[in-house]
Design an enzyme around this catalytic site. Structure first.
Site, PDB file in Angstrom:
ATOM      1  N   ARG A  48     -36.724  -6.726  36.632  1.00 46.00           N
ATOM      2  CA  ARG A  48     -38.158  -6.856  36.916  1.00 46.00           C
ATOM      3  C   ARG A  48     -38.908  -5.586  36.512  1.00 46.00           C
ATOM      4  O   ARG A  48     -40.097  -5.637  36.253  1.00 46.00           O
ATOM      5  CB  ARG A  48     -38.368  -7.089  38.427  1.00 46.00           C
ATOM      6  N   ARG A 103     -39.689   2.349  29.768  1.00 46.84           N
ATOM      7  CA  ARG A 103     -40.545   2.655  28.613  1.00 46.84           C
ATOM      8  C   ARG A 103     -40.319   4.065  28.098  1.00 46.84           C
ATOM      9  O   ARG A 103     -40.223   5.003  28.883  1.00 46.84           O
ATOM     10  CB  ARG A 103     -42.026   2.568  28.998  1.00 46.84           C
ATOM     11  N   ARG A 118     -34.106 -11.813  53.281  1.00 47.97           N
ATOM     12  CA  ARG A 118     -34.378 -10.487  53.804  1.00 47.97           C
ATOM     13  C   ARG A 118     -35.699 -10.554  54.539  1.00 47.97           C
ATOM     14  O   ARG A 118     -36.646 -11.226  54.121  1.00 47.97           O
ATOM     15  CB  ARG A 118     -34.493  -9.460  52.672  1.00 47.97           C
ATOM     16  N   ARG A 126     -40.324   2.162  51.796  1.00 53.35           N
ATOM     17  CA  ARG A 126     -41.515   2.768  51.189  1.00 53.35           C
ATOM     18  C   ARG A 126     -42.619   2.949  52.204  1.00 53.35           C
ATOM     19  O   ARG A 126     -42.569   2.369  53.294  1.00 53.35           O
ATOM     20  CB  ARG A 126     -42.005   1.943  50.001  1.00 53.35           C
ATOM     21  N   GLU A 147     -42.308   0.632  55.639  1.00 57.82           N
ATOM     22  CA  GLU A 147     -41.691  -0.685  55.463  1.00 57.82           C
ATOM     23  C   GLU A 147     -40.181  -0.574  55.663  1.00 57.82           C
ATOM     24  O   GLU A 147     -39.530   0.215  55.001  1.00 57.82           O
ATOM     25  CB  GLU A 147     -42.022  -1.131  54.035  1.00 57.82           C
ATOM     26  N   TYR A 199     -37.592 -16.170  43.986  1.00 56.96           N
ATOM     27  CA  TYR A 199     -38.219 -14.853  44.054  1.00 56.96           C
ATOM     28  C   TYR A 199     -39.491 -14.878  43.194  1.00 56.96           C
ATOM     29  O   TYR A 199     -39.602 -14.223  42.175  1.00 56.96           O
ATOM     30  CB  TYR A 199     -37.212 -13.832  43.496  1.00 56.96           C
ATOM     31  N   ASP A 257     -43.369 -14.287  42.135  1.00 57.04           N
ATOM     32  CA  ASP A 257     -44.552 -13.456  42.345  1.00 57.04           C
ATOM     33  C   ASP A 257     -45.748 -14.379  42.588  1.00 57.04           C
ATOM     34  O   ASP A 257     -45.672 -15.591  42.365  1.00 57.04           O
ATOM     35  CB  ASP A 257     -44.797 -12.574  41.114  1.00 57.04           C
TER      36      ASP A 257
HETATM   37  P1  FAD Z   1     -45.970 -17.703  52.001  1.00 56.97           P
HETATM   38  O1  FAD Z   1     -47.054 -16.750  51.723  1.00 56.97           O
HETATM   39  O2  FAD Z   1     -44.740 -17.213  52.695  1.00 56.97           O
HETATM   40  O3  FAD Z   1     -46.602 -18.900  52.856  1.00 56.97           O
HETATM   41  C1  FAD Z   1     -45.836 -19.825  53.579  1.00 56.97           C
HETATM   42  C2  FAD Z   1     -46.594 -20.146  54.845  1.00 56.97           C
HETATM   43  O4  FAD Z   1     -45.962 -21.246  55.508  1.00 56.97           O
HETATM   44  C3  FAD Z   1     -46.625 -18.991  55.841  1.00 56.97           C
HETATM   45  O5  FAD Z   1     -47.962 -18.665  56.167  1.00 56.97           O
HETATM   46  C4  FAD Z   1     -45.852 -19.514  57.044  1.00 56.97           C
HETATM   47  O6  FAD Z   1     -46.363 -19.049  58.275  1.00 56.97           O
HETATM   48  C5  FAD Z   1     -46.038 -21.032  56.892  1.00 56.97           C
HETATM   49  N1  FAD Z   1     -44.987 -21.795  57.540  1.00 56.97           N
HETATM   50  C6  FAD Z   1     -43.661 -21.699  57.345  1.00 56.97           C
HETATM   51  N2  FAD Z   1     -42.995 -22.562  58.140  1.00 56.97           N
HETATM   52  C7  FAD Z   1     -43.937 -23.227  58.850  1.00 56.97           C
HETATM   53  C8  FAD Z   1     -43.873 -24.232  59.866  1.00 56.97           C
HETATM   54  N3  FAD Z   1     -42.708 -24.725  60.291  1.00 56.97           N
HETATM   55  N4  FAD Z   1     -45.039 -24.689  60.400  1.00 56.97           N
HETATM   56  C9  FAD Z   1     -46.231 -24.170  59.996  1.00 56.97           C
HETATM   57  N5  FAD Z   1     -46.335 -23.210  59.044  1.00 56.97           N
HETATM   58  C10 FAD Z   1     -45.212 -22.742  58.483  1.00 56.97           C
HETATM   59  N6  FAD Z   1     -46.136 -10.887  44.567  1.00 56.97           N
HETATM   60  C11 FAD Z   1     -46.885 -10.315  43.594  1.00 56.97           C
HETATM   61  O7  FAD Z   1     -47.306 -11.012  42.659  1.00 56.97           O
HETATM   62  N7  FAD Z   1     -47.219  -8.983  43.642  1.00 56.97           N
HETATM   63  C12 FAD Z   1     -46.796  -8.169  44.640  1.00 56.97           C
HETATM   64  O8  FAD Z   1     -47.111  -6.970  44.653  1.00 56.97           O
HETATM   65  C13 FAD Z   1     -45.990  -8.738  45.679  1.00 56.97           C
HETATM   66  N8  FAD Z   1     -45.556  -7.973  46.695  1.00 56.97           N
HETATM   67  C14 FAD Z   1     -44.804  -8.535  47.688  1.00 56.97           C
HETATM   68  C15 FAD Z   1     -44.377  -7.725  48.747  1.00 56.97           C
HETATM   69  C16 FAD Z   1     -43.627  -8.264  49.773  1.00 56.97           C
HETATM   70  C17 FAD Z   1     -43.168  -7.387  50.909  1.00 56.97           C
HETATM   71  C18 FAD Z   1     -43.286  -9.643  49.734  1.00 56.97           C
HETATM   72  C19 FAD Z   1     -42.462 -10.251  50.820  1.00 56.97           C
HETATM   73  C20 FAD Z   1     -43.706 -10.453  48.704  1.00 56.97           C
HETATM   74  C21 FAD Z   1     -44.466  -9.915  47.656  1.00 56.97           C
HETATM   75  N9  FAD Z   1     -44.940 -10.702  46.610  1.00 56.97           N
HETATM   76  C22 FAD Z   1     -45.693 -10.132  45.604  1.00 56.97           C
HETATM   77  C23 FAD Z   1     -44.661 -12.173  46.550  1.00 56.97           C
HETATM   78  C24 FAD Z   1     -45.774 -13.003  47.211  1.00 56.97           C
HETATM   79  O9  FAD Z   1     -45.874 -12.642  48.575  1.00 56.97           O
HETATM   80  C25 FAD Z   1     -45.419 -14.497  47.105  1.00 56.97           C
HETATM   81  O10 FAD Z   1     -45.242 -14.866  45.766  1.00 56.97           O
HETATM   82  C26 FAD Z   1     -46.464 -15.444  47.705  1.00 56.97           C
HETATM   83  O11 FAD Z   1     -47.128 -14.901  48.804  1.00 56.97           O
HETATM   84  C27 FAD Z   1     -45.773 -16.722  48.121  1.00 56.97           C
HETATM   85  O12 FAD Z   1     -46.692 -17.670  48.603  1.00 56.97           O
HETATM   86  P2  FAD Z   1     -46.143 -18.955  49.345  1.00 56.97           P
HETATM   87  O13 FAD Z   1     -47.327 -19.814  49.643  1.00 56.97           O
HETATM   88  O14 FAD Z   1     -45.024 -19.563  48.595  1.00 56.97           O
HETATM   89  O15 FAD Z   1     -45.452 -18.418  50.686  1.00 56.97           O
HETATM   90  N1  UDP Z   2     -36.109  -0.789  42.704  1.00 57.16           N
HETATM   91  C1  UDP Z   2     -35.441   0.404  42.792  1.00 57.16           C
HETATM   92  N2  UDP Z   2     -36.132   1.547  43.056  1.00 57.16           N
HETATM   93  C2  UDP Z   2     -37.469   1.552  43.239  1.00 57.16           C
HETATM   94  C3  UDP Z   2     -38.175   0.327  43.133  1.00 57.16           C
HETATM   95  C4  UDP Z   2     -37.451  -0.827  42.873  1.00 57.16           C
HETATM   96  O1  UDP Z   2     -34.226   0.428  42.650  1.00 57.16           O
HETATM   97  O2  UDP Z   2     -38.027   2.622  43.489  1.00 57.16           O
HETATM   98  C5  UDP Z   2     -35.313  -2.011  42.444  1.00 57.16           C
HETATM   99  C6  UDP Z   2     -34.956  -2.752  43.733  1.00 57.16           C
HETATM  100  O3  UDP Z   2     -33.674  -3.287  43.556  1.00 57.16           O
HETATM  101  C7  UDP Z   2     -35.961  -3.874  43.770  1.00 57.16           C
HETATM  102  C8  UDP Z   2     -36.124  -4.190  42.291  1.00 57.16           C
HETATM  103  O4  UDP Z   2     -36.050  -2.908  41.652  1.00 57.16           O
HETATM  104  O5  UDP Z   2     -35.470  -4.978  44.470  1.00 57.16           O
HETATM  105  C9  UDP Z   2     -37.410  -4.869  41.941  1.00 57.16           C
HETATM  106  O6  UDP Z   2     -38.481  -4.067  42.425  1.00 57.16           O
HETATM  107  P1  UDP Z   2     -39.886  -4.682  42.744  1.00 57.16           P
HETATM  108  O7  UDP Z   2     -40.804  -3.562  43.036  1.00 57.16           O
HETATM  109  O8  UDP Z   2     -40.253  -5.626  41.656  1.00 57.16           O
HETATM  110  O9  UDP Z   2     -39.587  -5.490  44.072  1.00 57.16           O
HETATM  111  P2  UDP Z   2     -40.587  -6.240  45.065  1.00 57.16           P
HETATM  112  O10 UDP Z   2     -40.613  -5.400  46.295  1.00 57.16           O
HETATM  113  O11 UDP Z   2     -41.913  -6.374  44.377  1.00 57.16           O
HETATM  114  O12 UDP Z   2     -39.964  -7.562  45.283  1.00 57.16           O
END
Ligand code: FAD
Ligand code: UDP
Length: 371
Positions: free
Chosen positions: A170, A174, A247, A278, A304, A352, A354
């Site tokens: 991911r 560069r 996780r 982080r 986090e 996984y 985005d």
């Molecule tokens: P979710 O946002 O998980 O929505 C599912 C919803 O269903 C939740 O609100 C939950 O409460 C509800 N639900 C579940 N079960 C039930 C139930 N039984 N009854 C009622 N409601 C229920 N993507 C990026 O593009 N850029 C980023 O920088 C990025 N950073 C991230 C950082 C973290 C820590 C995490 C965890 C994810 C990150 N992502 C990022 C990914 C991004 O969060 C997801 O792609 C996106 O939010 C997924 O949307 P979703 O609707 O599939 O799921």
């Molecule tokens: N990663 C790492 N060091 C860092 C940042 C990321 O080794 O400082 C690795 C880690 O395994 C992570 C993966 O790169 O799961 C992808 O990182 P990304 O930031 O895309 O993960 P996200 O938190 O957005 O899912």
């Protein structure tokens, strides 16, 4: 039947599908067990700062259709993600670029950096079989040891040898001084927070919050022709084939009476010993300004912590290794046999994804479904 669609989950998948269904003239009810809409992208204003309550979210995409879509619901700022890695007090630029290589090895030219990586990747012969081999083959052992190993093992709670190679792919590598974390044509943060963007998607749609689908499943099912389910797929089947691994993440939020804690939105702690992965300083997603463009005197930070999911926790990341892949395929077979239900999103499809990929998947499904 009162509704055409019951949508379980108001995250991006549910919100996009709900919007499209309403636009197509369908009646829709959205429920979510959380007290707020927007799922993991939810933001809340604290001290004038939009705090990303379920983890930092930076929108980025190469998909023009998705970009045109989201910009209908929010204006985006010009934020570019460039996290800093802190390894025992040494700071490195991320993703892996000439600034990183210079700091790690003292190399000055791209040619010198390439030679250093080449020398270190020799230990990997053949196709990389796991994350460790993939990482060494991309950037060499030194960077693997200081910037990848500890962070990855904290984030995933597994040895790098037991994790799939694709996770590390991911990150860009560069040989230029470009520290943009993403290779994406479009990137930014919605002005007014993700909450506003998702609220705009759900405008005019009936929503019930704090409601768990499984508390009254039969009743809910009877209310609609079809269900769009975006919760965990194994939970839907009452974990009958066993639990998929996820996780979870826990955030410790702090309001600090100082204007600048770390000078960047994200600082990754890449050593194994620091218990958090982080620290996010939310104000830097919006250049330290409030909505009127004034400097903010305080700051909000979130540490986090990553942990293995257990029942009762929020699942965040699917663990896409072999064991879980096999089990998911079994659940998918069960899902295909279910009638009048669509499984979607990061948890519903155990992918996984985005944000842009989730939106694209919801739009594709909506087109197919609503034509
Ligand atoms: P979710 O946002 O998980 O929505 C599912 C919803 O269903 C939740 O609100 C939950 O409460 C509800 N639900 C579940 N079960 C039930 C139930 N039984 N009854 C009622 N409601 C229920 N993507 C990026 O593009 N850029 C980023 O920088 C990025 N950073 C991230 C950082 C973290 C820590 C995490 C965890 C994810 C990150 N992502 C990022 C990914 C991004 O969060 C997801 O792609 C996106 O939010 C997924 O949307 P979703 O609707 O599939 O799921
Ligand atoms: N990663 C790492 N060091 C860092 C940042 C990321 O080794 O400082 C690795 C880690 O395994 C992570 C993966 O790169 O799961 C992808 O990182 P990304 O930031 O895309 O993960 P996200 O938190 O957005 O899912």
């Amino acid at each position: 039947m009162k509704y055409d669609y019951l949508i379980v989950g108001s995250g991006l998948y549910g919100a996009v599908f709900a919007h499209e269904a309403k636009k197509a003239g369908k009646s829709v009810l959205v429920i979510d067990k959380r007290p707020n809409i927007a799922g993991n992208v939810y933001t809340e204003e604290i001290e004038g700062i939009n705090v990303h309550k379920y983890g930092a979210h930076i929108f980025h995409t190469n998909n023009k259709e998705v970009w045109d879509y989201v910009t209908k619901f929010a204006e985006f700022n010009r934020f570019t993600n460039s996290p800093v890695a802190n390894y025992k007090g040494e700071l490195y630029s991320l993703p892996f670029n000439m600034y990183t290589f210079n700091k790690m090895w003292g190399v000055v030219t791209p040619e010198e950096a390439a030679a250093k990586i080449e020398e270190q990747r020799k230990e990997i012969t053949g196709e990389p079989k796991n994350l460790e081999e993939q990482a060494i083959s991309l950037v060499g052992r030194d960077i693997y040891e200081k910037l990848i190993k500890g962070y990855t093992e904290k984030q995933w709670g597994r040895d790098c040898k037991e994790l799939p190679a694709f996770i590390i792919k991911r990150l860009p590598v560069r040989l230029t001084f470009d520290n943009n974390y993403f290779n994406a044509l479009y990137q930014g943060i919605p002005i007014g927070g993700y909450i506003q963007m998702v609220a705009n998607m759900l405008d005019g749609i009936e929503i019930r919050l704090g409601v768990d689908y499984f508390d009254n499943k039969a009743e809910f099912d009877a209310m609609a022709e079809k269900v769009v389910y975006t919760g965990p797929i194994d939970a839907y089947f009452n974990f009958s084939l066993g639990t998929l691994e996820y996780r979870s993440v826990r955030f410790e939020n702090e309001i600090l009476d100082q204007p600048n804690f770390q000078g960047n939105a994200a600082v990754n702690y890449t050593d194994r010993e620091t218990p958090w992965t982080r620290i996010i300083e939310h104000k830097w997603f919006e250049f330290g300004k409030d909505k009127n463009g004034s400097d903010l005197p305080k700051t909000v930070i979130s540490r986090e912590y990553s942990s293995e999911w257990k029942p009762g926790d929020d699942p965040y990341y699917p663990v896409n290794d072999e064991r879980n892949g096999v089990l998911y395929a079994e659940y998918k077979k069960l899902a295909e046999k279910e009638k009048n239900i669509i499984f979607g999103g990061r948890l519903g499809e155990y992918k996984y994804y985005d944000m842009d990929a989730v939106i694209a998947a919801a739009l594709t499904k909506a087109k197919e479904e609503l034509q």
